[in-house]
Design a protein around this motif. Sequence first.
Motif, short mmCIF file in Angstrom:
data_model
loop_
_atom_site.label_atom_id
_atom_site.label_comp_id
_atom_site.label_asym_id
_atom_site.label_seq_id
_atom_site.Cartn_x
_atom_site.Cartn_y
_atom_site.Cartn_z
N VAL A 12 0.86 -1.18 0.00
CA VAL A 12 0.00 0.00 0.00
C VAL A 12 0.90 1.23 0.00
O VAL A 12 1.59 1.49 0.98
CB VAL A 12 -0.93 0.00 1.23
CG1 VAL A 12 -1.82 1.24 1.20
CG2 VAL A 12 -1.77 -1.27 1.27
N ARG A 16 -2.25 6.09 0.72
CA ARG A 16 -3.32 5.48 -0.08
C ARG A 16 -4.06 4.38 0.68
O ARG A 16 -4.78 3.60 0.08
CB ARG A 16 -2.74 4.94 -1.38
CG ARG A 16 -2.19 6.10 -2.22
CD ARG A 16 -1.87 5.76 -3.62
NE ARG A 16 -3.04 5.35 -4.36
CZ ARG A 16 -2.94 4.74 -5.54
NH1 ARG A 16 -1.78 4.51 -6.08
NH2 ARG A 16 -4.04 4.38 -6.19
N GLU A 17 -3.90 4.34 2.00
CA GLU A 17 -4.55 3.27 2.77
C GLU A 17 -6.07 3.33 2.66
O GLU A 17 -6.72 2.30 2.50
CB GLU A 17 -4.14 3.30 4.22
CG GLU A 17 -4.74 2.13 4.98
CD GLU A 17 -4.26 2.02 6.41
OE1 GLU A 17 -5.08 2.27 7.30
OE2 GLU A 17 -3.07 1.70 6.61
N GLU A 18 -6.67 4.51 2.73
CA GLU A 18 -8.13 4.61 2.65
C GLU A 18 -8.65 4.06 1.32
O GLU A 18 -9.67 3.39 1.27
CB GLU A 18 -8.60 6.04 2.88
CG GLU A 18 -8.46 6.49 4.32
CD GLU A 18 -9.18 5.57 5.32
OE1 GLU A 18 -10.34 5.18 5.07
OE2 GLU A 18 -8.57 5.23 6.35
N GLU A 19 -7.94 4.36 0.24
CA GLU A 19 -8.31 3.84 -1.07
C GLU A 19 -8.18 2.32 -1.10
O GLU A 19 -9.04 1.62 -1.63
CB GLU A 19 -7.43 4.47 -2.15
CG GLU A 19 -7.79 4.07 -3.55
CD GLU A 19 -6.85 4.66 -4.59
OE1 GLU A 19 -6.96 4.24 -5.76
OE2 GLU A 19 -6.00 5.51 -4.26
N ALA A 20 -7.12 1.80 -0.50
CA ALA A 20 -6.92 0.35 -0.45
C ALA A 20 -8.02 -0.32 0.38
O ALA A 20 -8.53 -1.39 0.02
CB ALA A 20 -5.54 0.01 0.12
N TYR A 82 -7.31 -1.66 -10.07
CA TYR A 82 -6.47 -1.64 -8.87
C TYR A 82 -5.24 -2.52 -8.95
O TYR A 82 -4.42 -2.52 -8.05
CB TYR A 82 -7.30 -2.07 -7.66
CG TYR A 82 -8.51 -1.21 -7.43
CD1 TYR A 82 -8.39 0.03 -6.81
CD2 TYR A 82 -9.76 -1.63 -7.85
CE1 TYR A 82 -9.49 0.83 -6.60
CE2 TYR A 82 -10.88 -0.82 -7.64
CZ TYR A 82 -10.74 0.39 -7.03
OH TYR A 82 -11.84 1.19 -6.82
N SER A 85 -2.12 -0.41 -8.82
CA SER A 85 -2.09 0.52 -7.68
C SER A 85 -1.66 -0.16 -6.39
O SER A 85 -0.99 0.44 -5.56
CB SER A 85 -3.47 1.14 -7.47
OG SER A 85 -3.87 1.86 -8.61
N PHE A 86 -2.13 -1.40 -6.21
CA PHE A 86 -1.88 -2.13 -4.97
C PHE A 86 -1.33 -3.52 -5.31
O PHE A 86 -2.07 -4.50 -5.34
CB PHE A 86 -3.16 -2.24 -4.14
CG PHE A 86 -3.78 -0.91 -3.85
CD1 PHE A 86 -3.14 -0.02 -2.99
CD2 PHE A 86 -4.96 -0.53 -4.44
CE1 PHE A 86 -3.70 1.23 -2.73
CE2 PHE A 86 -5.52 0.71 -4.18
CZ PHE A 86 -4.89 1.59 -3.33
#
Length: 98
Positions: A12, A16-20, A82, A85-86
């Motif tokens: 992560v 960007r934790e909230e998005e993950a 995603y 992104s992750f």
Amino acid sequence: MSKVILINPFEVPPGREEEALAFWDEVAAYMRRQPGFVSTRLHRALMPGARFGLVNVAEWESAGDFARATNAPDFQEMVAPYMESFPHYPALYEVVRS
């Protein structure tokens, strides 16, 4: 046949934790509706700078059930945005000691 365990660590990026977490919530809701799904739990690293900020551990009735769920076109379409992104590294495991 005994159940299988999915262990899926996620990288992560900082900030960007909230998005993950939102991504995980969406996928978890989908998986809960799939045949053979048993349970899932998401774990957050406590150590700052851990390579894998989030780790998903899920239980499935069988490897085949998991494969059918993840190979479904609607699942592939949902996760496609995603994938880069992750970065994540899913693998299925069986319990050998308890």
